[in-house]
Structure formats: C-alpha cells, structure tokens
Design an enzyme around this catalytic site. Structure first.
Site, PDB file in Angstrom:
ATOM      1  N   GLU A   1       0.163  -4.542   3.126  1.00  0.00           N
ATOM      2  CA  GLU A   1       0.093  -5.842   3.357  1.00  0.00           C
ATOM      3  C   GLU A   1       1.474  -6.557   3.217  1.00  0.00           C
ATOM      4  O   GLU A   1       1.978  -7.239   3.923  1.00  0.00           O
ATOM      5  CB  GLU A   1      -0.592  -6.827   2.324  1.00  0.00           C
ATOM      6  CG  GLU A   1      -2.003  -6.273   2.081  1.00  0.00           C
ATOM      7  CD  GLU A   1      -2.344  -4.911   1.367  1.00  0.00           C
ATOM      8  OE1 GLU A   1      -1.685  -4.220   1.021  1.00  0.00           O
ATOM      9  OE2 GLU A   1      -3.368  -5.142   0.797  1.00  0.00           O
TER      10      GLU A   1
ATOM     11  N   CYS B   1       3.251  -1.908  -0.822  1.00  0.00           N
ATOM     12  CA  CYS B   1       1.832  -1.952  -0.051  1.00  0.00           C
ATOM     13  C   CYS B   1       1.935  -2.274   1.439  1.00  0.00           C
ATOM     14  O   CYS B   1       2.614  -2.731   1.870  1.00  0.00           O
ATOM     15  CB  CYS B   1       0.903  -2.894  -0.829  1.00  0.00           C
ATOM     16  SG  CYS B   1       0.878  -2.453  -2.730  1.00  0.00           S
TER      17      CYS B   1
HETATM   18  N1  THU Z   1      -2.003  -0.061  -1.878  1.00  0.00           N
HETATM   19  C1  THU Z   1      -1.843  -1.009  -0.541  1.00  0.00           C
HETATM   20  O1  THU Z   1      -0.960  -0.506   0.290  1.00  0.00           O
HETATM   21  N2  THU Z   1      -2.295  -2.143  -0.655  1.00  0.00           N
HETATM   22  C2  THU Z   1      -2.990  -2.751  -1.721  1.00  0.00           C
HETATM   23  O2  THU Z   1      -3.392  -3.692  -1.712  1.00  0.00           O
HETATM   24  C3  THU Z   1      -3.127  -1.842  -2.652  1.00  0.00           C
HETATM   25  C4  THU Z   1      -2.567  -0.421  -2.763  1.00  0.00           C
HETATM   26  C5  THU Z   1      -1.339   1.369  -1.720  1.00  0.00           C
HETATM   27  C6  THU Z   1       0.081   1.295  -2.621  1.00  0.00           C
HETATM   28  C7  THU Z   1      -0.228   3.045  -2.869  1.00  0.00           C
HETATM   29  O3  THU Z   1       0.517   3.680  -1.680  1.00  0.00           O
HETATM   30  C8  THU Z   1      -1.649   3.274  -2.691  1.00  0.00           C
HETATM   31  O4  THU Z   1      -2.250   2.175  -2.003  1.00  0.00           O
HETATM   32  C9  THU Z   1      -2.262   3.713  -4.203  1.00  0.00           C
HETATM   33  O5  THU Z   1      -2.246   2.645  -4.791  1.00  0.00           O
END
Ligand code: THU
Length: 130
Positions: free
Chosen positions: A54, A52
């Site tokens: 973050e 993710c």
């Molecule tokens: N994702 C994030 O980058 N941050 C989050 O807090 C939620 C999900 C990304 C992970 C994945 O690459 C995409 O969003 C779909 O889940």
C-alpha cells in the site's frame, strides 16, 4: 470498478519481493482524478526495513505527481483472504484520503466476493494535524 481495482491488485501481486516472509501482497490505489497506481511489498534482509504494498503504491502516486485524493485502495494477497492494511498503512491512506467516510478499502472475502469497508470502519480516531 471495485472488481477492476481488485484485479489490478491481484495482477501486480505477482511482482512482490518477499523472499523472507513469503507473504505476497499487491495494492491498487484509485484517486479522484481517475488515475490508479499499483504497488507490491518489497522486503529486505534487515526485516524491519520491508515496505508494504500500500505504501509503495502511494509513494509511486506522489512521485508521479498525483495531487488528488484517494477514493479507494484494493489489497490482495494470495496467502490470505481479507488482507487488511497494517496500522502504518492505515495512517498513510488517511493522510491522502478523500475522507474517512468516503474512502473505501476493497478486499476479497472468503467466497472470492468483493468486500468494501470504509476507512472510518478500519481506522477510527486516527492521528491528524488540524
Ligand atoms: N504487508 C503488506 O504489504 N501490507 C500490509 O498491509 C501488511 C503486511 C507485507 C509486509 C511484509 O512484506 C509481509 O506483508 C508480511 O508482513
């Protein structure tokens, strides 16, 4: 300041690597020191290994030697307004947060206005070693 953080999350989101979900995320983390770090989601053909935005930003901060605590985290996705951090990212933010009450989560709402929530509001009763 919160507008600026959200802008930086927006800017970096263009670099997301998300060929599988096509769900773009950018994050920008502000520390007490005044330093900021940006991150994007980085996916993998083995889906579960995706990182993710973050956690990417926080990992970058640690690798750069950041020692102070997190004051705010801005998150932006062009795919969805109010893109809240997932559960794992909430736990990660909590690990380095100034405090649950003081650390702010900065989002863009449906009217493109800045929405500020405390970490406490979105992550009450998180796990911590005492
Ligand atoms: N994702 C994030 O980058 N941050 C989050 O807090 C939620 C999900 C990304 C992970 C994945 O690459 C995409 O969003 C779909 O889940």
């Amino acid at each position: 300041m919160y507008n600026e953080l959200l802008e930086k999350a927006k800017e970096i989101s263009a670099r997301a690597y998300c060929p599988y979900s096509k769900f773009t995320v950018g994050a920008c983390v502000l520390y007490e020191s005044g330093n900021i770090y940006q991150g994007v989601n980085v996916e993998n053909a083995s889906y579960g290994l995706s990182l993710c935005a973050e956690r990417n930003a926080i990992s970058t901060a640690i690798a750069q030697g950041e020692k102070s605590k997190i004051k705010a985290v801005a998150i932006y996705s062009p795919n969805q307004t109010k893109c809240l951090p997932c559960g794992a990212c909430r736990q990660w933010i909590s690990e380095f947060a100034l405090s649950e009450k003081e650390t702010q989560i900065i989002l863009e709402d449906d009217n493109k206005q800045v929405l500020v929530l405390s970490l406490e509001e979105i992550f009450p009763y998180g796990f911590k070693f005492n």
